[in-house]
Motif scaffolding. Structure first.
Motif, short mmCIF file in Angstrom:
data_model
loop_
_atom_site.label_atom_id
_atom_site.label_comp_id
_atom_site.label_asym_id
_atom_site.label_seq_id
_atom_site.Cartn_x
_atom_site.Cartn_y
_atom_site.Cartn_z
N SER A 72 18.91 -22.20 -5.48
CA SER A 72 17.41 -22.62 -5.55
C SER A 72 16.93 -23.33 -4.64
O SER A 72 17.46 -24.28 -3.81
CB SER A 72 17.35 -23.20 -7.10
N LYS A 73 15.51 -23.54 -4.45
CA LYS A 73 14.91 -24.21 -3.68
C LYS A 73 14.75 -25.61 -4.26
O LYS A 73 14.07 -25.81 -5.32
CB LYS A 73 13.69 -23.54 -3.19
N ARG A 75 13.38 -29.50 -3.87
CA ARG A 75 12.07 -30.33 -3.21
C ARG A 75 12.85 -31.51 -2.72
O ARG A 75 12.67 -32.65 -3.47
CB ARG A 75 11.08 -30.44 -3.85
N MET A 178 4.89 -30.30 -9.43
CA MET A 178 5.60 -29.27 -9.18
C MET A 178 5.86 -28.14 -10.53
O MET A 178 5.64 -28.62 -11.53
CB MET A 178 7.29 -29.88 -9.20
N GLU A 182 10.98 -25.89 -10.32
CA GLU A 182 11.44 -26.64 -9.27
C GLU A 182 11.79 -28.15 -9.68
O GLU A 182 12.68 -28.78 -9.04
CB GLU A 182 10.25 -26.53 -8.26
N SER A 185 15.29 -28.32 -10.98
CA SER A 185 16.22 -28.58 -10.03
C SER A 185 16.52 -29.82 -9.26
O SER A 185 17.35 -30.40 -8.96
CB SER A 185 15.99 -27.10 -9.01
#
Length: 265
Positions: A72-73, A75, A178, A182, A185
């Motif tokens: 996963s991306k 931030r 967000m 996101e 995560s």
């Protein structure tokens, strides 16, 4: 506490229950750690239960963070600022928690469980528009919100030894707008950081039961694997299961509050 076969099995089973809930529903299981340690495993000290739970929460969150970082991306700039502010709050919260009478602290924990259950019943609002990243241009706008909300959530995490994901996710959504995926995560960075800070403070005061903590972590790993598999099977009923669990948390919170309040009424 000296572990015999029965308490050891109960600690392992408690970890399994927490991991199972996390795997099936995706959150909320760590709120059960302190009540399970006190009422199932038999830990006499609420402070020791909170310190032990904080360590287990930190380890489980770090494991999940490693898995999320691969697929996963995350931030990272927002997560790091939120977590750094929250670490200060977590240390302050742990100091406050250790200074409060154990039974009063337990009653407060029960009230927090009720709040958590109510929050879990509320639908989360999805963010559809693009959210800003933390850059030199957006720093004046985002930094105060991330730092302020991070410190507040960290304070609660330190007092009660919880991961605080149920507050971190909406906090990140509010501070940095967000999307929920996101934020979920990125929240693992904060849960890990807050758990390490809280557990360190409680451990410094001798309030972490290491054998129980390790059993809780081991049981949680097994439960998480089973829960992840069940999640696939029960995916269509996940929302219903989450609501049932929320009502269970509210009921458990009422019980914990009542038990704690009776001791100093």
């Amino acid at each position: 506490m000296m572990l015999t076969a029965l308490p050891a099995g109960l600690a392992l089973g408690s970890g399994g229950v927490i991991g199972l809930v996390l795997g099936v529903i995706g959150g909320g299981g760590s709120i059960l750690a302190v009540p399970l340690l006190i009422y199932a495993v038999g830990m006499a000290s609420p402070h020791a239960a909170i310190g032990t739970a904080a360590f287990a929460v930190a380890v489980n969150a770090a494991t999940s963070l490693g898995l999320h970082a691969r697929r996963s991306k995350i931030r990272w700039p927002c997560a790091i600022v939120f977590s750094a502010a929250g670490i200060t709050g977590a240390f302050a919260g742990a100091a406050i928690g250790k200074a409060i009478d154990g039974q009063k602290l337990l009653a407060g924990f029960g009230l927090l469980m009720i709040v958590v259950g109510v929050m879990m019943l509320r639908p989360r609002t999805q963010v559809d528009h693009p959210s800003p990243w933390l850059t030199w241009q957006t720093m004046p706008q985002l930094l105060p919100r991330l730092a302020g909300l991070g410190a507040g959530v960290g304070l609660l995490s330190g007092i009660f030894g919880i991961g605080g994901g149920f507050l971190i996710v909406p906090g990140l959504m509010l501070a940095a707008r967000m999307p929920i995926a996101e934020a979920a995560s990125a929240s693992l960075v904060a849960v890990t950081a807050f758990g390490v800070a809280s557990a360190s403070s409680y451990a410094w005061s001798g309030l972490v039961d290491w054998p129980v903590a390790l059993l809780l972590v081991a049981g949680g790993a097994v439960g998480a694997v089973a829960g992840t598999r069940l999640n696939t099977i029960l995916s269509r009923r996940r929302d219903m299961l989450a609501r049932i669990f929320a009502w269970f948390v509210i009921a458990a919170g009422l019980y914990v509050t009542g038990r704690g309040a009776l001791t100093f009424a």
